[in-house]
Design a protein around this motif. Structure first.
Motif, PDB file in Angstrom:
ATOM      1  N   ARG A   1      16.621-112.327  67.919  1.00 14.79           N
ATOM      2  CA  ARG A   1      16.429-113.486  68.794  1.00 14.79           C
ATOM      3  C   ARG A   1      16.972-113.094  70.153  1.00 14.79           C
ATOM      4  NH1 ARG A   1      15.274-118.739  66.946  1.00 14.79           N
ATOM      5  NH2 ARG A   1      14.553-118.693  64.777  1.00 14.79           N
ATOM      6  N   TYR A   2      16.305-113.555  71.211  1.00 13.81           N
ATOM      7  CA  TYR A   2      16.544-112.937  72.510  1.00 13.81           C
ATOM      8  C   TYR A   2      16.626-113.956  73.653  1.00 13.81           C
ATOM      9  CZ  TYR A   2      14.799-108.942  69.856  1.00 13.81           C
ATOM     10  OH  TYR A   2      14.607-107.979  68.898  1.00 13.81           O
ATOM     11  N   ILE A   3      17.315-113.525  74.705  1.00 16.20           N
ATOM     12  CA  ILE A   3      17.199-114.118  76.036  1.00 16.20           C
ATOM     13  C   ILE A   3      16.449-113.111  76.903  1.00 16.20           C
ATOM     14  CG2 ILE A   3      18.406-114.857  78.118  1.00 16.20           C
ATOM     15  CD1 ILE A   3      18.711-116.853  75.874  1.00 16.20           C
ATOM     16  N   GLU A   4      15.456-113.598  77.632  1.00 15.89           N
ATOM     17  CA  GLU A   4      14.709-112.725  78.543  1.00 15.89           C
ATOM     18  C   GLU A   4      14.844-113.251  79.957  1.00 15.89           C
ATOM     19  OE1 GLU A   4      10.797-110.723  77.555  1.00 15.89           O
ATOM     20  OE2 GLU A   4      10.107-112.204  79.041  1.00 15.89           O
ATOM     21  N   VAL A   5      15.170-112.369  80.886  1.00 16.92           N
ATOM     22  CA  VAL A   5      15.241-112.755  82.295  1.00 16.92           C
ATOM     23  C   VAL A   5      14.293-111.883  83.103  1.00 16.92           C
ATOM     24  CG1 VAL A   5      17.650-113.508  82.077  1.00 16.92           C
ATOM     25  CG2 VAL A   5      17.147-111.221  82.943  1.00 16.92           C
ATOM     26  N   THR A   6      13.713-112.496  84.106  1.00 18.81           N
ATOM     27  CA  THR A   6      12.852-111.796  85.060  1.00 18.81           C
ATOM     28  C   THR A   6      13.429-112.005  86.442  1.00 18.81           C
ATOM     29  OG1 THR A   6      10.894-112.201  83.693  1.00 18.81           O
ATOM     30  CG2 THR A   6      10.524-111.609  85.996  1.00 18.81           C
ATOM     31  N   VAL A   7      13.625-110.934  87.184  1.00 18.19           N
ATOM     32  CA  VAL A   7      14.182-111.035  88.532  1.00 18.19           C
ATOM     33  C   VAL A   7      13.238-110.391  89.535  1.00 18.19           C
ATOM     34  CG1 VAL A   7      16.605-111.167  87.827  1.00 18.19           C
ATOM     35  CG2 VAL A   7      15.559-108.939  88.227  1.00 18.19           C
ATOM     36  N   ARG A   8      13.210-110.965  90.728  1.00 19.30           N
ATOM     37  CA  ARG A   8      12.416-110.449  91.847  1.00 19.30           C
ATOM     38  C   ARG A   8      13.269-110.554  93.102  1.00 19.30           C
ATOM     39  NH1 ARG A   8      10.286-114.485  89.353  1.00 19.30           N
ATOM     40  NH2 ARG A   8       8.528-114.274  87.909  1.00 19.30           N
ATOM     41  N   PRO A   9      13.139-109.612  94.038  1.00 24.74           N
ATOM     42  CA  PRO A   9      13.943-109.664  95.261  1.00 24.74           C
ATOM     43  C   PRO A   9      13.397-110.676  96.254  1.00 24.74           C
ATOM     44  CG  PRO A   9      12.477-107.792  95.351  1.00 24.74           C
ATOM     45  CD  PRO A   9      12.285-108.407  93.993  1.00 24.74           C
ATOM     46  N   ARG A  10      14.256-111.131  97.141  1.00 25.28           N
ATOM     47  CA  ARG A  10      13.870-111.996  98.257  1.00 25.28           C
ATOM     48  C   ARG A  10      14.301-111.325  99.564  1.00 25.28           C
ATOM     49  NH1 ARG A  10      12.738-117.380  97.333  1.00 25.28           N
ATOM     50  NH2 ARG A  10      13.583-117.868  99.400  1.00 25.28           N
ATOM     51  N   THR A  11      13.752-111.803 100.669  1.00 27.76           N
ATOM     52  CA  THR A  11      14.125-111.251 101.973  1.00 27.76           C
ATOM     53  C   THR A  11      15.341-111.940 102.560  1.00 27.76           C
ATOM     54  OG1 THR A  11      12.598-112.782 103.062  1.00 27.76           O
ATOM     55  CG2 THR A  11      11.759-110.587 102.488  1.00 27.76           C
ATOM     56  N   ASP A  12      15.761-113.080 101.950  1.00 25.43           N
ATOM     57  CA  ASP A  12      16.925-113.803 102.454  1.00 25.43           C
ATOM     58  C   ASP A  12      18.086-113.660 101.471  1.00 25.43           C
ATOM     59  OD1 ASP A  12      16.223-115.414 100.321  1.00 25.43           O
ATOM     60  OD2 ASP A  12      15.234-116.930 101.570  1.00 25.43           O
ATOM     61  N   GLU A  13      19.122-114.465 101.657  1.00 30.62           N
ATOM     62  CA  GLU A  13      20.310-114.410 100.798  1.00 30.62           C
ATOM     63  C   GLU A  13      20.328-115.555  99.795  1.00 30.62           C
ATOM     64  OE1 GLU A  13      23.136-111.974 101.158  1.00 30.62           O
ATOM     65  OE2 GLU A  13      21.283-111.050 101.906  1.00 30.62           O
ATOM     66  N   LEU A  14      19.174-116.072  99.441  1.00 27.09           N
ATOM     67  CA  LEU A  14      19.089-117.236  98.565  1.00 27.09           C
ATOM     68  C   LEU A  14      18.886-116.794  97.114  1.00 27.09           C
ATOM     69  CD1 LEU A  14      19.036-120.380  98.787  1.00 27.09           C
ATOM     70  CD2 LEU A  14      16.533-120.198  98.682  1.00 27.09           C
ATOM     71  N   LEU A  15      19.587-117.496  96.207  1.00 31.12           N
ATOM     72  CA  LEU A  15      19.362-117.334  94.782  1.00 31.12           C
ATOM     73  C   LEU A  15      18.508-118.496  94.295  1.00 31.12           C
ATOM     74  CD1 LEU A  15      22.910-116.320  93.449  1.00 31.12           C
ATOM     75  CD2 LEU A  15      21.170-114.918  94.599  1.00 31.12           C
ATOM     76  N   VAL A  16      17.397-118.192  93.684  1.00 28.77           N
ATOM     77  CA  VAL A  16      16.506-119.203  93.122  1.00 28.77           C
ATOM     78  C   VAL A  16      16.503-118.986  91.614  1.00 28.77           C
ATOM     79  CG1 VAL A  16      14.164-120.127  93.073  1.00 28.77           C
ATOM     80  CG2 VAL A  16      15.112-119.217  95.214  1.00 28.77           C
ATOM     81  N   LEU A  17      17.230-119.846  90.897  1.00 26.41           N
ATOM     82  CA  LEU A  17      17.471-119.671  89.469  1.00 26.41           C
ATOM     83  C   LEU A  17      16.724-120.754  88.704  1.00 26.41           C
ATOM     84  CD1 LEU A  17      21.342-119.111  89.708  1.00 26.41           C
ATOM     85  CD2 LEU A  17      19.496-117.436  90.019  1.00 26.41           C
ATOM     86  N   TRP A  18      15.976-120.344  87.683  1.00 29.18           N
ATOM     87  CA  TRP A  18      15.123-121.309  86.999  1.00 29.18           C
ATOM     88  C   TRP A  18      15.095-121.036  85.495  1.00 29.18           C
ATOM     89  CZ3 TRP A  18      12.984-125.840  87.069  1.00 29.18           C
ATOM     90  CH2 TRP A  18      11.944-126.143  86.200  1.00 29.18           C
ATOM     91  N   SER A  19      15.199-122.096  84.712  1.00 32.34           N
ATOM     92  CA  SER A  19      14.987-122.046  83.275  1.00 32.34           C
ATOM     93  C   SER A  19      14.021-123.155  82.900  1.00 32.34           C
ATOM     94  CB  SER A  19      16.304-122.252  82.516  1.00 32.34           C
ATOM     95  OG  SER A  19      16.073-122.604  81.170  1.00 32.34           O
ATOM     96  N   PRO A  20      12.925-122.852  82.205  1.00 35.15           N
ATOM     97  CA  PRO A  20      11.974-123.903  81.847  1.00 35.15           C
ATOM     98  C   PRO A  20      12.585-124.970  80.947  1.00 35.15           C
ATOM     99  CG  PRO A  20      11.454-121.844  80.723  1.00 35.15           C
ATOM    100  CD  PRO A  20      12.498-121.531  81.735  1.00 35.15           C
ATOM    101  N   GLU A  21      13.622-124.621  80.210  1.00 37.58           N
ATOM    102  CA  GLU A  21      14.244-125.590  79.305  1.00 37.58           C
ATOM    103  C   GLU A  21      15.310-126.426  79.991  1.00 37.58           C
ATOM    104  OE1 GLU A  21      16.421-125.739  74.892  1.00 37.58           O
ATOM    105  OE2 GLU A  21      15.852-123.824  75.801  1.00 37.58           O
ATOM    106  N   PHE A  22      16.063-125.834  80.918  1.00 37.25           N
ATOM    107  CA  PHE A  22      17.218-126.520  81.493  1.00 37.25           C
ATOM    108  C   PHE A  22      17.118-126.785  82.984  1.00 37.25           C
ATOM    109  CE2 PHE A  22      18.900-124.071  77.827  1.00 37.25           C
ATOM    110  CZ  PHE A  22      19.264-125.153  77.036  1.00 37.25           C
TER     111      PHE A  22
END
Length: 395
Positions: free
Chosen positions: A36-57
């Motif tokens: 059973r797993y947790i999967e994360v996908t990350v992509r870079p941005r040009t600014d200093e912002l963190l955009v964190l998303w979970s479809p469940e939470f």
């Protein structure tokens, strides 16, 4: 770094076959990663912002410079990993992170450690930080300490990062060395029964147990200053120095010594494929957790008692931090035998539905996708980056 770059990491949950609450006392444990797993996908941005998303939470957007603990939320672990990386001197930029998975929260399968390990591995790849797995484990642990308020040991992180399919890790937390122990169960199953009581390892009781163990060691050190670790204690030390000074601390330390011994016995049982002996050790571990360490609850006790009187159950115990979560059960095949009657009896007792999980072993966390030029790159094996000093052996 290309803005088209995308990193995907899959990190497993874990069960602990035996050796509970021993890691933070420098003891032994026998964890195993599960499918059973947790999967994360990350992509870079040009600014200093963190955009964190979970479809469940749900999600949150915040500047990298505005990291702050948010206990009780999923993203506090991601923020904690970022904070630990920055404190260690690593350079990060803004990024987007999506997280999901199928590890049930609050069941003792270490969804939080899987999230932290997946996050640190993904950021390591995204920002080319060149961390090895030992360093990732320490950073993931640091995230839980500082941003979730849980003074956990390294059991969960090591199981998540160093696991090998078909094996458990015999961990020695006084040295951080481990051996691989083959787990072969052709005629048996590992079954989790979910009490549906959600525990929180950030609760004060978990950290209190750690303090109570330290108290026992300190009482012994008054008379025996050369005793520097819980592993060096003996029952005679406890009876002489602790029992009459602090009966609670005595119980906690007594459990630790007995549980440490059970890990060695469990390894011997697995090597001999003596499942009856292994089942007895699970039962002994549970009684210690309930009576000496006092981390059980009425619902967990009911699950244990139900399993103890059924012929196809060889042993069971509370797994994880305690006060809810799951029991780990060793059953004869087929594991599904009798589950309907178990569910009915448990519902009558607790008013809760009884969920169950049949589990198999799994490899440790891996980068499963790297999309910089629209192609998949398969990652290295589960031991890539392991410090040579760990010297894992396969048994």
């Amino acid at each position: 770094m290309s803005l088209r770059k995308k990193i995907i990491v899959r990190a497993p949950g874990r069960i602990n076959l035996i050796g509970e609450h021993t890691d933070y006392n420098g003891g032994l444990a026998l964890p195993m990663a599960i499918d059973r797993y947790i999967e994360v996908t990350v992509r870079p941005r040009t600014d200093e912002l963190l955009v964190l998303w979970s479809p469940e939470f749900g999600g949150i957007n915040l500047p990298l410079q505005d990291l702050r603990p948010a206990p009780g939320t999923w993203h506090t672990y991601v923020q904690g990993v970022c904070h630990a990386l920055l404190e260690a001197g690593h350079r990060l930029g803004g990024f987007e992170l999506d997280a999901g998975g199928n590890i049930p929260v609050g069941t003792g399968m270490s969804s939080s450690a899987a999230l932290c390990c997946a996050t640190v591995m993904a950021l390591n790849a995204l920002f080319e930080l060149k961390l090895n797995r030992h360093e990732m484990a320490l950073l993931a642990q640091r995230a839980e300490h500082t941003f979730a308020g849980v003074q956990c040991g390294l059991l969960d992180q090591y199981a998540c990062l160093f696991a090998k399919k078909g094996y458990a890790l015999k961990m020695d937390f006084s040295t951080l060395q481990f051996d691989y122990i083959r787990v072969e169960l052709p005629k048996h199953s590992l079954l989790l029964l979910d009490s549906a009581v959600k525990h929180s390892l950030a609760a004060t009781e978990y950290n209190l147990r750690k303090q109570e163990c330290r108290r026992a060691l300190e009482l012994v050190q008054v008379r025996y200053p050369r005793v520097t670790a819980m592993r060096n204690l003996s029952v005679s030390h406890l009876q002489e120095c602790v029992l009459h000074e602090d009966a609670v601390a005595y119980k906690r330390a007594r459990f630790f010594l007995e549980e440490n011994s059970r890990v060695e016995q469990a390894v011997a049982a697995l090597k001999a494929r003596d499942m009856a002996a292994f089942g007895r050790l699970l039962n002994e571990s549970h009684r210690g957790l309930a009576d000496l360490y006092q981390v059980s609850c009425p619902e967990i006790e009911k699950l244990w008692r139900m399993a103890a009187v059924r012929d196809n159950f060889l042993g069971a115990r509370l797994m994880g931090g305690g006060f809810g979560g799951c029991t780990l059960n060793l059953t004869k095949m087929p594991a599904s035998g009798g589950l309907a009657s178990l569910g009915k009896e448990y519902a009558e007792f607790s008013g809760k539905d009884l969920k169950h999980y049949l589990l198999k072993s799994a490899d440790g966390a891996q980068v499963t996708g790297h999309n910089a030029a629209h192609q998949l790159v398969v990652a290295d094996g589960p031991l890539s980056g392991a410090p040579a000093a760990l010297n894992p052996q396969t048994t």
